[in-house]
Enzyme design. Sequence first.
Site, short mmCIF file in Angstrom:
data_model
loop_
_atom_site.label_atom_id
_atom_site.label_comp_id
_atom_site.label_asym_id
_atom_site.label_seq_id
_atom_site.Cartn_x
_atom_site.Cartn_y
_atom_site.Cartn_z
N LYS A 126 0.84 -1.20 0.00
CA LYS A 126 0.00 0.00 0.00
C LYS A 126 0.88 1.25 0.00
CE LYS A 126 -0.47 0.06 5.05
NZ LYS A 126 -1.41 0.11 6.19
N TYR B 212 18.00 29.04 9.86
CA TYR B 212 16.85 29.86 10.25
C TYR B 212 16.62 29.80 11.75
CZ TYR B 212 15.35 30.41 5.38
OH TYR B 212 15.26 30.74 4.05
#
Length: 356
Positions: free
Chosen positions: A35, A253
């Site tokens: 899946k 950042y």
Amino acid sequence: MPRPIKVSIHTAALAHNLDVARRHAPNAKVWAVVKANAYGHGIDNAFPGLRDTDGFGLLDLDEAVRLRELGWAGPILLLEGFFKPEDLAIVDEYGLTATVHSDEQLRMLEMARLKKPLNVQLKMNSGMNRLGFSPERYRAAWERARAIPGVSQIVLMTHFSDADGPRGIQYQMEAFERGACDVPGERSLANSAATLCYPETHGAWVRPGIMLYGSSPKGLEVPAAKFDLQPTMTLETELIGIQEVPAGGTVGYGSIFTAETPMRVGTVACGYADGYPRVAPTGTPILVDGVRTRMLGRVSMDMLSVDLTPVPQARIGSSVTLWGRGLSIDEVAASAGTLGYELMCAVARRVPVHAN
């Protein structure tokens, strides 16, 4: 020129992990669960390594059709079954097996006009409380399914919520045995964790998923290597920059990492837009030229930073492994507060994938 990042899918490792499932459940047939596009590996890439399975389990009709196009003529199980009456035309045409977990699906089967009888797996909700008939209603659901002319074999099915944890499977096995008492049919119960740890659940079919892709269903508690599982996906890239950061300098950042001493910091061509978890903290393991080191600061969209202190020979173009061979995906996932499943499935479409 393309960015240096890529994913390598290791076909032989997929075959090896399938063999591990067979060794743990020697008397059961195997549904190899593919899946989510084979847990992010790609149906086309995973199929050659898993083609010795007894059947494939998945969710999407288009993935089932793709397996037929690849030449698979054996059983294919729809783990959530069908959703609309028109789905049954495709199920019928391609000879699929369907999970049946609701009265609505039984009603669709009663109304359907199929060319050939359909094999089903009748799902019991034994305690996960997601899909399935309650133990008290299971016998009646089986009787109803048996009376449908378009239904052939009925396999008894459930799914474990805690096979990978301390609660285990006993409470669900008791519920299953209560509901399936005297109901004839083969059984399909075991996921990866149950396949590896609870032989009493194996029955006629096991349904290994994450273990096929080299990740331990028990995470770092029992590492994949302890189960003899091999990594099937390696995410790798290169250093594209190197900075000399002084003591007190910050990285990335938010300036969430501050260098305590002068250090070399590498910039890696991989970020959260490639599927690397943005929440991965400083200290998340990473390999540079095969040497274990750590990620620094905040993951950016397209780049992340790495401590080069343990790798003084590193240079621009040095190889970087984010997870896979040499670095367990489960360890990276644990550092980021998630599971190997999510990392595999999250790799972005922009990252080239190569099977070897």
